[in-house]
Design an enzyme around this catalytic site. Sequence first.
Site, mmCIF file in Angstrom:
data_model
loop_
_atom_site.group_PDB
_atom_site.id
_atom_site.type_symbol
_atom_site.label_atom_id
_atom_site.label_comp_id
_atom_site.label_asym_id
_atom_site.label_seq_id
_atom_site.Cartn_x
_atom_site.Cartn_y
_atom_site.Cartn_z
ATOM 1 N N GLN A 18 0.834 -1.199 0.000
ATOM 2 C CA GLN A 18 0.000 0.000 0.000
ATOM 3 C C GLN A 18 0.875 1.258 0.000
ATOM 4 O OE1 GLN A 18 -3.610 2.197 2.555
ATOM 5 N NE2 GLN A 18 -3.042 0.101 3.080
ATOM 6 N N HIS A 52 5.046 -11.785 -1.495
ATOM 7 C CA HIS A 52 4.763 -10.352 -1.344
ATOM 8 C C HIS A 52 5.658 -9.709 -0.294
ATOM 9 C CE1 HIS A 52 2.367 -6.719 -1.704
ATOM 10 N NE2 HIS A 52 2.185 -6.699 -0.389
#
Length: 297
Positions: free
Chosen positions: A111, A207
């Site tokens: 993010q 990730h």
Amino acid sequence: MAVIRIASFALLSASLVFAQSCPQVHVFGARETTVPPGYGTAGSVVTSIVNAYPGATSEAISYPACGGQSSCGGVSYANSVIQGVSAVASQVNSFNQKCPNTFLVLVGYSQGGQIFDDAYCGGGDTNEGLSASQYPLSAGSLKQIKAAIFMGDPRHIPGLSYNVGTCQASGFAPRPTGYQCPYASNIQSYCDAADPYCCNGNDANTHQGYATEYGSVALTFVKNKLNAAISGSGSSSSSSSSSSSSSSSHSTTSSAPPTGATSAHWGQCGGIGWTGPTVCATGYTCQCSNAYYCQCL
């Protein structure tokens, strides 16, 4: 008269102290979702850059970094992104206003990469309800950002010139097909195929692994960009004035590109220091957004 001289001297002294307090390099870092305030997984990359330049400084973007979880206040992902982009603009513009000659670097994770992507590249983010004109970075800030690192950015789409990694799909908040960031040459965006957030994989561990997998690559990229800026900073004024006295398209290059080379749709085609193709592929024209970047549209 003596009072005026003393006041003038005091003002000059304060200005000199202020100028000396500005670092040559300043790094902004933005953490991933649900991670406590600070740099998150981007921290090791931020630290490696700061350590490479004596006197360099850094700061974390202050934003919720949330996706609806109670641990981060229940702020929705979309609202967190919007607050994050606003924070990027506020912090970067504020710093640039105080230290206009400092070179800036952006390092964002997940993010955190998305909010830097939205703020730096612009274009809005319809996935999160962000309009193209919200929270803009100033022209001065954009000029001083010399490198941007996005790791696991959900805005990932295949085919971008700055993509690094094995992903050939889109993230969960993708850019429009064919989009190219106006500052593409200053960016590297890392995403691998197994990542479920920036790609369409199913391994969350992928990730979280970019700082380890690509940390040294990111540092090398940033150093190349910063070193080029530092070595050329002494002649920035003359280069800027010679550009303004040349053609209004700002597409003057420092060396001739290969004969017959063309730039594809969305590709760079000019700007101060650009040494690549200045001719666009058939059907597109070279349009400049500022003195430093022209793009085939």
